[in-house]
Design a protein around this motif. Structure first.
Motif, PDB file in Angstrom:
ATOM      1  N   THR A  11       0.869  -1.178   0.000  1.00 19.57           N
ATOM      2  CA  THR A  11       0.000   0.000   0.000  1.00 19.57           C
ATOM      3  C   THR A  11       0.904   1.226   0.000  1.00 19.57           C
ATOM      4  O   THR A  11       2.061   1.156   0.420  1.00 19.57           O
ATOM      5  CB  THR A  11      -0.923   0.074   1.235  1.00 19.57           C
ATOM      6  OG1 THR A  11      -0.125   0.079   2.407  1.00 19.57           O
ATOM      7  CG2 THR A  11      -1.890  -1.100   1.286  1.00 19.57           C
ATOM      8  N   VAL A  12       0.345   2.337  -0.483  1.00 18.37           N
ATOM      9  CA  VAL A  12       1.099   3.591  -0.471  1.00 18.37           C
ATOM     10  C   VAL A  12       0.426   4.563   0.497  1.00 18.37           C
ATOM     11  O   VAL A  12      -0.803   4.725   0.477  1.00 18.37           O
ATOM     12  CB  VAL A  12       1.175   4.212  -1.884  1.00 18.37           C
ATOM     13  CG1 VAL A  12       1.824   5.596  -1.840  1.00 18.37           C
ATOM     14  CG2 VAL A  12       1.967   3.299  -2.816  1.00 18.37           C
ATOM     15  N   ALA A  24       5.317   7.072   0.822  1.00 21.42           N
ATOM     16  CA  ALA A  24       6.060   5.836   1.085  1.00 21.42           C
ATOM     17  C   ALA A  24       5.216   4.628   0.739  1.00 21.42           C
ATOM     18  O   ALA A  24       3.988   4.655   0.869  1.00 21.42           O
ATOM     19  CB  ALA A  24       6.494   5.773   2.542  1.00 21.42           C
ATOM     20  N   ALA A  25       5.888   3.559   0.305  1.00 19.63           N
ATOM     21  CA  ALA A  25       5.230   2.273   0.101  1.00 19.63           C
ATOM     22  C   ALA A  25       5.604   1.355   1.254  1.00 19.63           C
ATOM     23  O   ALA A  25       6.740   1.393   1.744  1.00 19.63           O
ATOM     24  CB  ALA A  25       5.683   1.662  -1.223  1.00 19.63           C
ATOM     25  N   PHE A  26       4.624   0.595   1.719  1.00 21.91           N
ATOM     26  CA  PHE A  26       4.840  -0.345   2.819  1.00 21.91           C
ATOM     27  C   PHE A  26       4.360  -1.723   2.387  1.00 21.91           C
ATOM     28  O   PHE A  26       3.348  -1.823   1.681  1.00 21.91           O
ATOM     29  CB  PHE A  26       4.024   0.071   4.049  1.00 21.91           C
ATOM     30  CG  PHE A  26       4.483   1.345   4.700  1.00 21.91           C
ATOM     31  CD1 PHE A  26       5.352   1.318   5.787  1.00 21.91           C
ATOM     32  CD2 PHE A  26       4.018   2.579   4.245  1.00 21.91           C
ATOM     33  CE1 PHE A  26       5.760   2.494   6.392  1.00 21.91           C
ATOM     34  CE2 PHE A  26       4.427   3.765   4.853  1.00 21.91           C
ATOM     35  CZ  PHE A  26       5.300   3.715   5.931  1.00 21.91           C
ATOM     36  N   LEU A  70      -0.688  -3.461  -5.949  1.00 20.42           N
ATOM     37  CA  LEU A  70      -1.087  -2.296  -5.146  1.00 20.42           C
ATOM     38  C   LEU A  70      -2.468  -2.548  -4.524  1.00 20.42           C
ATOM     39  O   LEU A  70      -3.454  -2.718  -5.230  1.00 20.42           O
ATOM     40  CB  LEU A  70      -1.136  -1.042  -6.026  1.00 20.42           C
ATOM     41  CG  LEU A  70      -1.627   0.226  -5.325  1.00 20.42           C
ATOM     42  CD1 LEU A  70      -0.666   0.673  -4.226  1.00 20.42           C
ATOM     43  CD2 LEU A  70      -1.857   1.348  -6.326  1.00 20.42           C
ATOM     44  N   ILE A  71      -2.513  -2.584  -3.183  1.00 22.54           N
ATOM     45  CA  ILE A  71      -3.793  -2.773  -2.481  1.00 22.54           C
ATOM     46  C   ILE A  71      -4.577  -1.466  -2.429  1.00 22.54           C
ATOM     47  O   ILE A  71      -5.799  -1.463  -2.510  1.00 22.54           O
ATOM     48  CB  ILE A  71      -3.539  -3.287  -1.038  1.00 22.54           C
ATOM     49  CG1 ILE A  71      -2.780  -4.619  -1.064  1.00 22.54           C
ATOM     50  CG2 ILE A  71      -4.831  -3.412  -0.255  1.00 22.54           C
ATOM     51  CD1 ILE A  71      -3.534  -5.748  -1.705  1.00 22.54           C
ATOM     52  N   GLY A  72      -3.869  -0.364  -2.285  1.00 18.70           N
ATOM     53  CA  GLY A  72      -4.582   0.907  -2.243  1.00 18.70           C
ATOM     54  C   GLY A  72      -3.683   2.053  -1.835  1.00 18.70           C
ATOM     55  O   GLY A  72      -2.517   1.852  -1.469  1.00 18.70           O
TER      56      GLY A  72
END
Lengths: 346, 346
Positions: A11-12, A24-26, A70-72
Motif C-alpha cells: 500500500t502507499v 512511502a510504500a509499505f 497495489l492494495i490501495g
C-alpha cells in the motif's frame, strides 16, 4: 489478520503537510519499501500539489517493481476537512485549499481509489496497530499529537471516529481557558494554544520578555544572532539543566494537557490515550504536572490509574507517550486501505 | 422495530433517585400502564432501598394483571457506577451505597434479569427514541440533563456509549473553568458547577450577597421568611420581568454551557445534542448566550449550524431542548430490555 504476504502486496501512504509531502510504500507487515520527500508547493495551488503527490506515488510504485500488487492508496491531510470527500474548510496550513476536493482530484489523476483521512486520525491508527496499542491492546484509544498545532485521533470499537461530517476528534480545539488565547480555528482558549510546540515557545518568549527568565532570554538572543530559531527542544535543554523558568513552562503545558485529558477521560472513558508529536520529547518535563491535574479533575482516572511498574491490566486507564515517532501519520495513511477493506481484520 | 403488541407484553422501568423511587410499567408502545412513587430510604441502607424497589415492581406487575408478559426490568441509577454490575463509587446522592452491587441485589430479590444503567444514559435513550430524536432522526446523539447536578448520556451508532468501565459520558464533569468551584466529584471547575439548577441558584445568591441584585435579594428574603426555597424557577420569573441581574445569571450559565457543548461538538461531531432537566425551562434565557459561545468556540458548529425555521437537514448540528420532561429517565429505564435484546431493533 492480514495474510502474510509472499506475493509482494503493498500500500502507499501519503502525508500531506503544509511544508513537506512524504510518500512511502509499505508491505503488509508495515515494512517501509520506498520513500520520497518533497516540498509542498502550496503557493502553486492544490492542483500542482496533487500532481506532485501523484507523480511521486507512480515513482515509488515503479521503483518497487512490476511484480508488486497495489492494495490501495491512503492519504493523511491536515484539517479541517470533510470526509470521505476530503473537502477542505479553510485549512490554516494549506492556504488556497479551501473547498478543494482532495479525493476526487487524486483519483482522477491516479485512476485508482484513494482514501482520504485527517492526518491526526492516520497517526492514531498507526499508533494503535503498531505503536503503544500493541502493548496495550484494546478496541478503542485516543491519540493527541502535540506539534505545530494539536491534532487528535479517536478510535472507537476498531473504527476511526469521524462523527457526522468527518470532523470529529478535534481534540486540539477543546476549550481549556475561558476567554484565553485566540486560536486559528476562530475560537479562544483552545488546548492547542497551551500545549503545542508553538504555544510552548510563545510561553517561553513571554517569560523572557517579562524579565522573569534570564536563561531563556539569553538563549533566545543567541538563536536570533545566529539566525536560528528558538525551539521547544532548546527550552527542554534548559529545563533539564535545572532552569526554573523553563521547567515552569513545561509544567504549565502539562497542567492544560491534564485538563484536556480529564475531559476526554470523563466523556469517553477509554483504556488508552497516547501523546505524540515533537513535544513528547519533553515527557519527563510535562508529564508529572499532567498526571497531577488529571487525577484532580477526573475521578474516573483516579479510580482507574494503573499502579507504577505493573503489567498491563485491563480496566485501567493508560496515558503513555507515542512510540511510532514522526512517521506515524505516513504509516497510518498506508494502513487505511486495509482498514477500509476489513475493519476487524487489520 | 418492536412487534406491535396485542399480547400484553410490558417492561418495568425504575428511576432510583436520592429522594424518590419511581417505578412504572410501560407497554411496548411506551404507554405508561402503572406507576408508583416512594421516598428513597437512603438512611436505612441499600438493602432496604432494593427491598422497596422490588416490592413496588411486584405490586406494579400484579396490578397490570396476570395475562401480561414481562419482557424485562431496567433501572436508572445516579453515578458514578460501574456497568454492567451497577457497582457504586461513592455516589454523592446515595450515601452508604459505595461498593454496593445493584444488579446482583435486584436480581436475587426478583429472580429475573435486571439491566442497570446510569440515569443520564437512560434519559438520553428515551429522548432519542421518543423525544427530540424522533423529529431529528440519527444513529448518534448526546443529552445533557441540567438538574440538581448535570448528567450526560451519549448514544453512538445506536448504542449507549459506556466506555471501558461504564463510566463514559460524564459530561457534567467537563472542566470549563481553570481552578474553578470545587465539585462533588473531587475536581474543580466542572460544567456542573456552572450550569446545574444548584449552580444557578448559588450564582443568584452570590449576586444578591454582593449587593448587586436588589430584586433577587428581596425574593430570597421573602422565600426565607415563608420557609420556602429560592429556586431557579423563581430566578427565571425575575429575569422574564426584565431584572438585569437575573438575566445575567442565566446568560452566564449559557456561556458555560456553550463551552461544554463546544467541546462535545469538536470531539464528537454528532448531529443532535439535547438539553434536558429542570433548568431547560429557562431555555429562552440561557440559549442565546449558549449559541453565541458555541459559534465562537466551535468552527464545526459554525459550519453546520442549521438555518432558522428550516426543516430538519442531515449534516447539520442540532442543539434543542428536551421534550420528554421529567419522566425521561423512567421511560428510558423501561426501554433498556428492548435495547439489550436487539440494539438495532428498538
Amino acid at each position: 489478520m492480514r495474510p502474510v504476504d509472499k506475493q509482494g502486496r503493498l500500500t502507499v501512504g501519503v502525508d500531506l503537510g503544509g511544508t513537506n509531502l512524504r510518500i512511502a510504500a509499505f508491505d503488509s507487515e508495515w515494512k517501509r519499501l520506498d520513500y520520497i520527500n518533497l516540498p509542498t508547493r502550496v503557493g502553486d495551488g492544490p492542483e500542482a500539489v496533487v500532481g506532485d503527490m501523484c507523480d511521486a506515488i507512480r515513482r515509488v510504485l515503479e521503483r518497487c517493481g512490476a511484480n508488486q500488487e497495489l492494495i490501495g492508496v491512503g492519504i493523511g491531510a491536515p484539517g479541517p476537512l470533510e470526509l470521505p470527500s476530503g473537502r477542505f474548510h479553510r485549512p490554516p496550513n494549506l492556504p488556497g485549499f479551501d473547498g478543494f476536493l482532495l479525493k476526487d482530484a487524486m483519483e482522477s489523476n491516479l485512476q485508482t481509489a484513494v482514501i482520504v483521512e485527517c492526518d491526526a486520525n492516520a497517526a492514531a491508527l498507526a499508533e494503535w496497530k503498531s505503536g503503544a496499542g500493541k502493548e496495550m491492546p484494546g478496541d478503542s484509544m485516543c491519540m493527541l499529537t502535540l506539534g505545530t498545532g494539536v491534532g487528535a485521533g479517536i478510535i472507537l470499537e476498531r473504527k476511526i471516529w469521524h462523527g457526522m461530517n468527518g470532523m470529529g476528534g478535534e481534540g486540539g480545539h477543546i476549550p481549556v481557558v475561558e476567554d484565553g488565547f485566540a486560536c486559528g480555528c476562530g475560537g479562544r482558549g483552545c488546548l492547542e494554544q497551551y500545549t503545542s510546540a508553538t504555544a510552548i515557545c510563545r510561553a517561553a518568549n513571554r517569560a523572557a520578555a517579562l524579565g522573569n527568565a534570564p536563561h531563556i532570554a539569553e538563549l533566545i538572543a543567541r538563536r536570533i544572532e545566529s539566525q536560528g530559531e528558538f525551539t521547544a527542544r532548546d527550552l527542554a535543554g534548559l529545563a533539564r539543566e535545572g532552569d526554573e523558568a523553563a521547567r515552569q513552562v513545561f509544567a504549565d503545558a502539562g497542567k492544560y494537557l491534564g485538563m484536556g485529558l480529564a475531559m476526554l477521560v470523563n466523556v469517553l472513558n477509554l483504556p488508552l490515550y497516547v501523546i505524540g508529536g515533537g513535544v513528547v520529547s519533553g515527557w519527563d518535563l510535562f508529564a508529572p504536572r499532567m498526571f497531577e491535574e488529571l487525577r484532580r479533575l477526573s475521578y474516573i482516572y483516579a479510580l482507574t490509574e494503573p499502579a507504577a511498574n505493573q503489567a498491563f491490566t485491563p480496566g485501567k486507564t493508560y496515558i503513555v507517550p507515542a512510540v511510532t515517532g514522526p512517521d506515524a501519520g505516513l504509516l497510518g495513511a498506508a494502513m487505511l486501505p486495509y482498514l477500509e477493506a476489513d475493519p476487524t481484520g487489520i
